[in-house]
Scaffold this active site. Sequence first.
Site, short mmCIF file in Angstrom:
data_model
loop_
_atom_site.label_atom_id
_atom_site.label_comp_id
_atom_site.label_asym_id
_atom_site.label_seq_id
_atom_site.Cartn_x
_atom_site.Cartn_y
_atom_site.Cartn_z
N TRP A 248 -12.82 -0.22 -16.39
CA TRP A 248 -11.16 -0.11 -16.05
C TRP A 248 -11.02 0.43 -14.07
O TRP A 248 -12.07 1.11 -14.34
CB TRP A 248 -10.57 0.36 -16.34
CG TRP A 248 -8.86 -0.64 -16.83
CD1 TRP A 248 -7.96 -0.06 -16.06
CD2 TRP A 248 -8.76 -1.42 -16.92
NE1 TRP A 248 -7.12 -0.78 -15.81
CE2 TRP A 248 -7.64 -1.94 -16.85
CE3 TRP A 248 -9.33 -2.70 -17.89
CZ2 TRP A 248 -7.09 -3.24 -16.64
CZ3 TRP A 248 -8.73 -3.81 -17.51
CH2 TRP A 248 -7.78 -4.31 -17.50
N ASP A 316 -5.53 1.42 -7.21
CA ASP A 316 -3.42 1.44 -6.56
C ASP A 316 -3.13 1.35 -7.94
O ASP A 316 -3.35 0.73 -9.01
CB ASP A 316 -3.43 0.10 -5.73
CG ASP A 316 -4.04 -0.86 -5.87
OD1 ASP A 316 -5.02 -0.87 -7.12
OD2 ASP A 316 -2.90 -1.79 -5.45
N GLU A 319 -4.04 -1.84 -9.93
CA GLU A 319 -5.46 -1.36 -10.11
C GLU A 319 -7.42 -2.33 -9.83
O GLU A 319 -8.33 -2.90 -9.98
CB GLU A 319 -5.30 -2.09 -12.28
CG GLU A 319 -4.19 -1.71 -12.21
CD GLU A 319 -4.35 -1.03 -14.13
OE1 GLU A 319 -4.15 -2.90 -14.28
OE2 GLU A 319 -3.95 -0.67 -14.32
N GLU A 320 -6.84 -2.54 -8.53
CA GLU A 320 -8.39 -3.24 -7.92
C GLU A 320 -8.63 -2.28 -6.83
O GLU A 320 -9.56 -2.97 -6.23
CB GLU A 320 -6.82 -4.56 -7.37
CG GLU A 320 -6.55 -5.62 -7.99
CD GLU A 320 -5.73 -6.64 -7.85
OE1 GLU A 320 -5.57 -7.35 -8.32
OE2 GLU A 320 -5.28 -5.97 -6.33
N GLU A 552 5.46 -11.50 -17.20
CA GLU A 552 4.92 -10.99 -15.92
C GLU A 552 5.18 -11.93 -14.88
O GLU A 552 5.47 -10.53 -13.71
CB GLU A 552 3.31 -10.55 -16.24
CG GLU A 552 2.68 -9.75 -14.71
CD GLU A 552 1.30 -9.40 -14.86
OE1 GLU A 552 1.03 -9.87 -14.60
OE2 GLU A 552 1.29 -8.83 -14.93
C1 NOJ Z 1 -6.28 -6.63 -14.65
C2 NOJ Z 1 -4.97 -6.14 -13.67
O1 NOJ Z 1 -4.47 -4.27 -14.91
C3 NOJ Z 1 -4.53 -6.60 -13.06
O2 NOJ Z 1 -3.39 -5.82 -12.00
C4 NOJ Z 1 -5.94 -6.98 -11.73
O3 NOJ Z 1 -4.94 -7.68 -10.57
C5 NOJ Z 1 -6.68 -7.94 -12.79
N1 NOJ Z 1 -6.78 -7.46 -13.96
C6 NOJ Z 1 -7.87 -8.53 -11.39
O4 NOJ Z 1 -8.63 -6.83 -11.27
C1 NOJ Z 2 -1.08 -5.04 -14.18
C2 NOJ Z 2 -0.30 -4.13 -13.19
O1 NOJ Z 2 -1.26 -4.65 -12.44
C3 NOJ Z 2 -0.17 -2.87 -13.07
O2 NOJ Z 2 0.14 -2.04 -12.46
C4 NOJ Z 2 -0.02 -2.47 -14.76
O3 NOJ Z 2 0.06 -1.45 -15.54
C5 NOJ Z 2 -0.52 -3.88 -15.94
N1 NOJ Z 2 -0.60 -4.97 -15.95
C6 NOJ Z 2 0.39 -3.05 -17.11
O4 NOJ Z 2 1.22 -4.39 -17.39
#
Ligand code: NOJ
Ligand code: NOJ
Length: 593
Positions: A248, A316, A319-320, A552
């Site tokens: 992750w 960030d 999560e990227e 979402e």
């Molecule tokens: C799942 C993450 O939660 C989301 O924020 C991200 O854009 C995608 N994976 C792709 O990395």
């Molecule tokens: C993807 C989002 O990018 C992230 O910010 C969030 O924490 C997770 N989804 C779970 O909602």
Amino acid sequence: MPTDKPSLLPVTNQTNEKHSSRPTYHLSVKTYDVIDPDYGRAGPSTRHAKSHLKGLLSLGAVTSVALVVLASSSDTACLSSAISRLPSTSSVSSVVRWATGYDSSVHELRYQDEACRHRPQETSSEIDDWIDEERDISHRAILDNIGPRAGAIPGLVIASPSKSHPDYFYSWTRDSALTFSTIFDRFLPGPNSTAYAHGDPSLEPLIREYIHAQGNLQLLSNPSGTFLDGGLGEPKFEVDGTAFHNSWGRPQRDGPPLRAMVVSQYAEYLLDRKEPFDSTYINENIYNPKTVMAKGSILKSDLEYTAHNWHRNSFDLWEEINGLHFFTLLASRVALERGAALATRLSDPGAASFYTQEANAITDRLELFWSPDRNFISATIDAPRFGRSGLDSALILAFLHAGEQGDGVWGIAGERALSTLISYVDSFKNGLYKINDVPGDGWNGAIAVGRYSEDVYNGDGMSLANPWYLCTFGVAEMIFRIAIHFEKVDQIPITPISLHFWQNVYPSAKSGDVYQRGDGVYEHVLEKLAGWADGFLLIGKSFEGPEGSFTEQFSRLDGTPTGAKKLTWSYASFIEATNGRNEYRHISALKRD
Ligand code: NOJ
Ligand code: NOJ
């Protein structure tokens, strides 16, 4: 005091002499204590009364309504807003309000005789009813995503019940803290200007379950590290309270400060309450001044993590990107400032000065995010290195959750915030999302927005990204909060940096102009601003899912809800945005009286 469901007294049908074809209805609505144990304020009782009223009005036969309301003050406000939207053919002959101030121990009847004043800002908008109902739906949807009801252990928030395509059936520290911040606002008795003047004490056990569950998560060794060494940066956990072991984007350093922010608010509340058992609770569960990082000292542990790690790279909030992020730093700064205040109250001066020192160091670092040439704050240092402009919804969220009040350098109504907001919104123009091609003014000039314009995450995989509810509602809230500030200070100064923002609502604005309350322009500009903010909420109304649900994302092509279903954070962001709207309407009504 009766707490049963409302009794709607029979409507008495009288012949109206003047309009012989139309009867006059005298409608008496009695809503006894409408604090509904399941739903809190404005529960089904209020909705029932309101829809009864609406039904009568839609018959078109009503020319006059006498309304007697026995209710909590927030419900009388709801009902009088329904009355103020009577069709123009009808008139309200009189409104007598009996209001009981809500107080769980004293149920004393207070008499308020108030003419039904016509409040223009409450009549104009068809979205009011939707908002009332959607707030109830959202609150319930949030509760459904917490603890055993959601299939998780007590106190854990699931991001979404979706278990595949995408699998969001986990508990993220960030989503959970932001959700509990929304819940905390509803719990805490606030001033009249907030949506929750009376608070909802029934939420306290849930807040404690959250704290308890988070305390256990802190102790888990996980791929980010151990409790004492980096583990607090772990972004997400299994719903049974164990660590998540797959790969992750980790660590994410916004989690601990976001959690610290909400837990410290609760601690402050307990200290104000001054019950001896509350200090024991704080010592054993929240903050133990005698330790550094320890079990049962969840807040101090988060503050220590934040103070020692804020300057290190991390992923960030999306999560990227592994870098240094404005959102994470702003959250860290506020957490440390609040933490320092609390440490002082708890006689832990060494910690207080360390947290203050680190908060100040963050303030110095923040300057790096401001780009005078581009006139906006960048979400990440060296954003172009990651293929990004730096314009990102994370900036809006940073101001909402961790911005200063007012128009200081990092204030939500400061010139940098304003120019960043408009630059971010503009980055979604030029045909990026087809649904924004609406004729004319569309949603009062608002557009659907997503995380950032370069995004490719479609909610389940990588292709074309979509607008997000929480980003679109975030813009609504930020505009309301900006409007609140300018209502408070009675004037609007246009600076070179904020010019573009103001021209968006008032094209004739010029740098150096100062609009003052009473000069007409000031009122016009604020009205446009509030209408623009409503537009972002209207987008949510246009594209909500079945039964008022929010996923979402919603499709950039036709607005179909997509991505994780029933996303907790989407609902929380809706509630926050409409809290902002309520506060704005409250202050603007006061100022105009
Ligand atoms: C799942 C993450 O939660 C989301 O924020 C991200 O854009 C995608 N994976 C792709 O990395
Ligand atoms: C993807 C989002 O990018 C992230 O910010 C969030 O924490 C997770 N989804 C779970 O909602």
